[in-house]
Design a protein around this motif. Sequence first.
Motif, PDB file in Angstrom:
ATOM      1  N   ASN A 350      -0.026 -31.879   3.479  1.00  0.00           N
ATOM      2  CA  ASN A 350       1.427 -31.833   3.610  1.00  0.00           C
ATOM      3  C   ASN A 350       2.100 -32.844   2.694  1.00  0.00           C
ATOM      4  OD1 ASN A 350       1.276 -29.814   5.533  1.00  0.00           O
ATOM      5  ND2 ASN A 350       1.261 -31.245   7.265  1.00  0.00           N
ATOM      6  N   LEU A 351       1.442 -33.980   2.474  1.00  0.00           N
ATOM      7  CA  LEU A 351       1.999 -34.979   1.573  1.00  0.00           C
ATOM      8  C   LEU A 351       2.074 -34.450   0.149  1.00  0.00           C
ATOM      9  CD1 LEU A 351       2.977 -37.876   1.045  1.00  0.00           C
ATOM     10  CD2 LEU A 351       0.575 -38.547   0.769  1.00  0.00           C
ATOM     11  N   VAL A 352       1.001 -33.826  -0.302  1.00  0.00           N
ATOM     12  CA  VAL A 352       1.004 -33.257  -1.654  1.00  0.00           C
ATOM     13  C   VAL A 352       2.022 -32.123  -1.761  1.00  0.00           C
ATOM     14  CG1 VAL A 352      -0.404 -32.000  -3.331  1.00  0.00           C
ATOM     15  CG2 VAL A 352      -1.376 -33.937  -2.094  1.00  0.00           C
ATOM     16  N   ALA A 353       2.110 -31.295  -0.709  1.00  0.00           N
ATOM     17  CA  ALA A 353       3.086 -30.203  -0.734  1.00  0.00           C
ATOM     18  C   ALA A 353       4.510 -30.736  -0.807  1.00  0.00           C
ATOM     19  CB  ALA A 353       2.899 -29.317   0.495  1.00  0.00           C
ATOM     20  N   SER A 354       4.794 -31.811  -0.081  1.00  0.00           N
ATOM     21  CA  SER A 354       6.136 -32.408  -0.129  1.00  0.00           C
ATOM     22  C   SER A 354       6.430 -33.010  -1.496  1.00  0.00           C
ATOM     23  CB  SER A 354       6.264 -33.474   0.960  1.00  0.00           C
ATOM     24  OG  SER A 354       6.067 -32.923   2.247  1.00  0.00           O
ATOM     25  N   LEU A 355       5.441 -33.658  -2.089  1.00  0.00           N
ATOM     26  CA  LEU A 355       5.641 -34.243  -3.416  1.00  0.00           C
ATOM     27  C   LEU A 355       5.886 -33.158  -4.456  1.00  0.00           C
ATOM     28  CD1 LEU A 355       2.851 -36.989  -3.339  1.00  0.00           C
ATOM     29  CD2 LEU A 355       5.314 -37.397  -3.459  1.00  0.00           C
ATOM     30  N   TRP A 356       5.111 -32.103  -4.394  1.00  0.00           N
ATOM     31  CA  TRP A 356       5.303 -31.001  -5.344  1.00  0.00           C
ATOM     32  C   TRP A 356       6.637 -30.290  -5.108  1.00  0.00           C
ATOM     33  CZ3 TRP A 356      -0.316 -28.690  -5.292  1.00  0.00           C
ATOM     34  CH2 TRP A 356      -1.087 -29.374  -6.237  1.00  0.00           C
ATOM     35  N   GLY A 357       7.016 -30.117  -3.833  1.00  0.00           N
ATOM     36  CA  GLY A 357       8.297 -29.481  -3.555  1.00  0.00           C
ATOM     37  C   GLY A 357       9.469 -30.290  -4.080  1.00  0.00           C
ATOM     38  N   ALA A 358       9.428 -31.610  -3.848  1.00  0.00           N
ATOM     39  CA  ALA A 358      10.494 -32.467  -4.372  1.00  0.00           C
ATOM     40  C   ALA A 358      10.500 -32.462  -5.891  1.00  0.00           C
ATOM     41  CB  ALA A 358      10.308 -33.886  -3.837  1.00  0.00           C
ATOM     42  N   GLU A 359       9.318 -32.475  -6.504  1.00  0.00           N
ATOM     43  CA  GLU A 359       9.244 -32.490  -7.971  1.00  0.00           C
ATOM     44  C   GLU A 359       9.814 -31.209  -8.577  1.00  0.00           C
ATOM     45  OE1 GLU A 359       7.243 -31.401 -11.744  1.00  0.00           O
ATOM     46  OE2 GLU A 359       6.501 -30.731  -9.788  1.00  0.00           O
ATOM     47  N   ARG A 360       9.536 -30.063  -7.981  1.00  0.00           N
ATOM     48  CA  ARG A 360      10.049 -28.802  -8.523  1.00  0.00           C
ATOM     49  C   ARG A 360      11.563 -28.712  -8.361  1.00  0.00           C
ATOM     50  NH1 ARG A 360       7.964 -24.240  -5.807  1.00  0.00           N
ATOM     51  NH2 ARG A 360       8.380 -23.004  -7.670  1.00  0.00           N
ATOM     52  N   CYS A 361      12.080 -29.122  -7.219  1.00  0.00           N
ATOM     53  CA  CYS A 361      13.541 -29.121  -7.036  1.00  0.00           C
ATOM     54  C   CYS A 361      14.220 -30.072  -8.017  1.00  0.00           C
ATOM     55  CB  CYS A 361      13.883 -29.511  -5.602  1.00  0.00           C
ATOM     56  SG  CYS A 361      13.351 -28.325  -4.342  1.00  0.00           S
ATOM     57  N   LEU A 362      13.627 -31.219  -8.214  1.00  0.00           N
ATOM     58  CA  LEU A 362      14.225 -32.194  -9.131  1.00  0.00           C
ATOM     59  C   LEU A 362      14.163 -31.712 -10.573  1.00  0.00           C
ATOM     60  CD1 LEU A 362      12.802 -35.454  -7.506  1.00  0.00           C
ATOM     61  CD2 LEU A 362      15.193 -34.730  -7.539  1.00  0.00           C
ATOM     62  N   ARG A 363      13.140 -30.950 -10.928  1.00  0.00           N
ATOM     63  CA  ARG A 363      13.069 -30.396 -12.285  1.00  0.00           C
ATOM     64  C   ARG A 363      14.229 -29.439 -12.541  1.00  0.00           C
ATOM     65  NH1 ARG A 363      10.216 -33.766 -15.313  1.00  0.00           N
ATOM     66  NH2 ARG A 363       8.093 -34.108 -14.516  1.00  0.00           N
ATOM     67  N   VAL A 364      14.549 -28.592 -11.541  1.00  0.00           N
ATOM     68  CA  VAL A 364      15.682 -27.683 -11.695  1.00  0.00           C
ATOM     69  C   VAL A 364      16.986 -28.468 -11.799  1.00  0.00           C
ATOM     70  CG1 VAL A 364      16.954 -25.794 -10.616  1.00  0.00           C
ATOM     71  CG2 VAL A 364      14.467 -25.832 -10.507  1.00  0.00           C
ATOM     72  N   LEU A 365      17.149 -29.481 -10.961  1.00  0.00           N
ATOM     73  CA  LEU A 365      18.361 -30.296 -11.017  1.00  0.00           C
ATOM     74  C   LEU A 365      18.457 -31.060 -12.334  1.00  0.00           C
ATOM     75  CD1 LEU A 365      18.401 -31.704  -7.363  1.00  0.00           C
ATOM     76  CD2 LEU A 365      19.778 -29.857  -8.309  1.00  0.00           C
ATOM     77  N   GLU A 366      17.324 -31.490 -12.851  1.00  0.00           N
ATOM     78  CA  GLU A 366      17.343 -32.187 -14.135  1.00  0.00           C
ATOM     79  C   GLU A 366      17.813 -31.269 -15.257  1.00  0.00           C
ATOM     80  OE1 GLU A 366      14.197 -34.474 -17.159  1.00  0.00           O
ATOM     81  OE2 GLU A 366      13.530 -33.613 -15.247  1.00  0.00           O
ATOM     82  N   SER A 367      17.384 -30.021 -15.225  1.00  0.00           N
ATOM     83  CA  SER A 367      17.757 -29.092 -16.292  1.00  0.00           C
ATOM     84  C   SER A 367      19.216 -28.669 -16.199  1.00  0.00           C
ATOM     85  CB  SER A 367      16.845 -27.866 -16.249  1.00  0.00           C
ATOM     86  OG  SER A 367      16.997 -27.192 -15.016  1.00  0.00           O
ATOM     87  N   VAL A 368      19.772 -28.573 -14.991  1.00  0.00           N
ATOM     88  CA  VAL A 368      21.167 -28.129 -14.861  1.00  0.00           C
ATOM     89  C   VAL A 368      22.158 -29.271 -15.022  1.00  0.00           C
ATOM     90  CG1 VAL A 368      20.516 -26.220 -13.360  1.00  0.00           C
ATOM     91  CG2 VAL A 368      21.183 -28.398 -12.350  1.00  0.00           C
ATOM     92  N   THR A 369      21.689 -30.504 -15.104  1.00  0.00           N
ATOM     93  CA  THR A 369      22.588 -31.644 -15.295  1.00  0.00           C
ATOM     94  C   THR A 369      22.555 -32.204 -16.707  1.00  0.00           C
ATOM     95  OG1 THR A 369      20.840 -33.090 -14.424  1.00  0.00           O
ATOM     96  CG2 THR A 369      22.528 -32.345 -12.878  1.00  0.00           C
ATOM     97  N   VAL A 370      21.733 -31.645 -17.585  1.00  0.00           N
ATOM     98  CA  VAL A 370      21.675 -32.137 -18.962  1.00  0.00           C
ATOM     99  C   VAL A 370      22.965 -31.748 -19.684  1.00  0.00           C
ATOM    100  CG1 VAL A 370      20.483 -31.932 -21.166  1.00  0.00           C
ATOM    101  CG2 VAL A 370      19.170 -32.071 -19.052  1.00  0.00           C
ATOM    102  N   GLN A 371      23.704 -32.759 -20.142  1.00  0.00           N
ATOM    103  CA  GLN A 371      24.952 -32.548 -20.879  1.00  0.00           C
ATOM    104  C   GLN A 371      25.895 -31.607 -20.129  1.00  0.00           C
ATOM    105  OE1 GLN A 371      23.889 -31.259 -24.828  1.00  0.00           O
ATOM    106  NE2 GLN A 371      22.928 -33.211 -25.356  1.00  0.00           N
TER     107      GLN A 371
END
Length: 717
Positions: A350-371
């Motif tokens: 569950n720890l790895v699943a939570s880390l991967w879930g947060a990482e994937r959500c943050l990747r999408v947020l990172e791409s939509v906030t660039v410039q």
Amino acid sequence: MTRHSQAKRKPGGCSLQLLSAPMDSPHTSDSQDSQASSNTRTQKDLSGPKKSPAKAVYNARHWNQPEPEEMPVPPLSRSQTAPAILSSSSKDSNSHKDDGLFKAPPPPPKVIKSETIPTRLNQDIVTQLKCRKEDKELYTVVQHVKHFNDVVEFGENQEFTDDFEYLETGLKSSQPLNTRCLSIISLATRCAMPSFRMHLRARGKVAQVFKMLSDAPQHPNLALCTAALMYILSRDRLNMDLDRACLELMIKLLELDQDYSAHQDQLTAKEVAKVKEKIRKLCETVHNKHLDLENITTGHLAMETLLSLTSKRAGDWFKEELRLLGGLDHIVDKVKECVQNLSQEDDKENLVASLWGAERCLRVLESVTVQNPENQGYLIAYKDSQLIVSSARALRCCEDMIQRYSRALNNSSLSSAGATLPHCSFSNVGKAVEDCMRAVIGVLLNLTHDNEWGSTKTGEQEQLIVTALNCVLRVPRYIPQEQRFDVRVLGLGLLINLVEYSSRNRHCLVDMEYNVDDTCLEDSLMQPADPTQSDTAAEVAPPSTAETQGDEADKPKPCGALAALVKLFLERERAAILAEAKTDDLISEAPKPALDQSGEWQETSGEIQWVAAETNDNQTEKKEEEDEELDLNKALQHAGKHMEDSIVASYTALLLGCLCQGSQINVTTVRKNLPKGDFSIMTEMLKKFLSFMNLTCAMGSTGQKSISRVIDYLEHC
């Protein structure tokens, strides 16, 4: 008288007979001939069908025997018919005997092969097959015949078109609910084939399908099947062919309540379980790394579909619509949910699943906030900076766990000495922590870039500045060598954004106490390859600021963050110089060929000569090529190391320049830790970095202006 008269009459009668004899005889003969011929003709005509004069008999002859001239066959009588039949039978028997004795040779070939010998150099032999015109059979010439591959492709496209048209009829709203669900599952099964997905996208059928399924949120079972279809279609990397209606439908599916009991048009429990089982088996056939197969729900499938979107290719419209339709809200809430689960380390899965879930959500947020200032401001203000709070908490958790789940110290000499770190065997946890840490820093970089509001809100979070500084100085020793440069540069970039426009953050960083020996020295060119020996090497290595520090480098001494950053700058700058020197030496020094010692002395005609072995020529050339390739690889490695050290030193100098602006105390502190108290070493590094940025256009105009402003300030200090 009577006699006389009779005598007279007799001569007259004779004369009449004599006269009539020559005149009547022709008529009599002609009539008889004609009558005989007519009788004969009548007999022939009447007896024609019954009396055949002769039958057609095959006269077998040898192929080499000359054929006699054909003679008219006279009509045969009945008495001659039987012997003719006998003679024909005897000839047939003779022909069979001839066939057994003589065998006909095979016919000449109809196709003749000819070869043309080339008359010039670099020409090939031309082989032709010719057929005589009289041997050619009747044929029809068909022009513009398609190639085999074209025919196969046409057939495949026609098959796909027929399948889609058949399944499309079952997707209409006029169809019963179970028919629509079955059609969607069948279509999703076909979409498991990449070629079928490509066929649909090439003809713009994806948007057409979801337009017919716009009422799916009103029917839970139909919504589940629609979410499964979206998930299957999102398995391609280039899957940004959806429009606003598809995105709106996807976000509506995220908001669905999973309570099926409140709907009257639902399927039975048995049918729902059957549909879920079909979806589960279907998802097993595609790439489902992050999908929980035991949690097949509409919201879960829709969220996985949203997170798999390659939003970098979508353009500004996707970023805008994702914010307006509420998609960013769901992603931020998902980040908060995953971060809250990071405190539960007992269950590693569950720890790895939570880390991967947060990482994937943050990747999408990172791409939509660039410039994109609109999305940046929206995410900063959403639920009182919920994203910044969750990101700061996630960064602290990752910085804490990276020491316990370090992959760099897993099989090191430290473990063999008995000082094994706890949980060091969970390498997958360590990798998930590293990925999540980079994603968190990436989002915070976008939210704080040229944004005083974002910098202030981020700096207000508990221990965030200390955590960011640790990512620069302490964390790199616990991660693999190839990822240390990324983490250090990301941490330096975050610190630069935090202190550039916020005086509060500058005071917080300057007033922080930090130990000088905690700086990360393990990946400099002066240190051994084993990262576990970094602390020992730091104590043994000669200090880079010997004129100002003396013997104080051997003893740990608490000092400020400015001194630690200056030490990091000097070490990176010195490592860059050494790497550049080694690269130049490898390039300038050409490898000298070794003396050929293979061979033997031989005496010929009274003279002694050294005869080299012929078999070693190829081996010598191969060895020289390997040496040259090895030297080239070494040169590239040193050049890459020089580039990394130069960039880290430049970022550190830029951070120090931002801290020195508007504070003479900070200028004095930095000057004390520099060799000879001169800022020229920092300005030269920044000028090289600015030239490199202008050459590659890797930064925008704002970054180049910030570097130029810091250079001007340091030159006038």
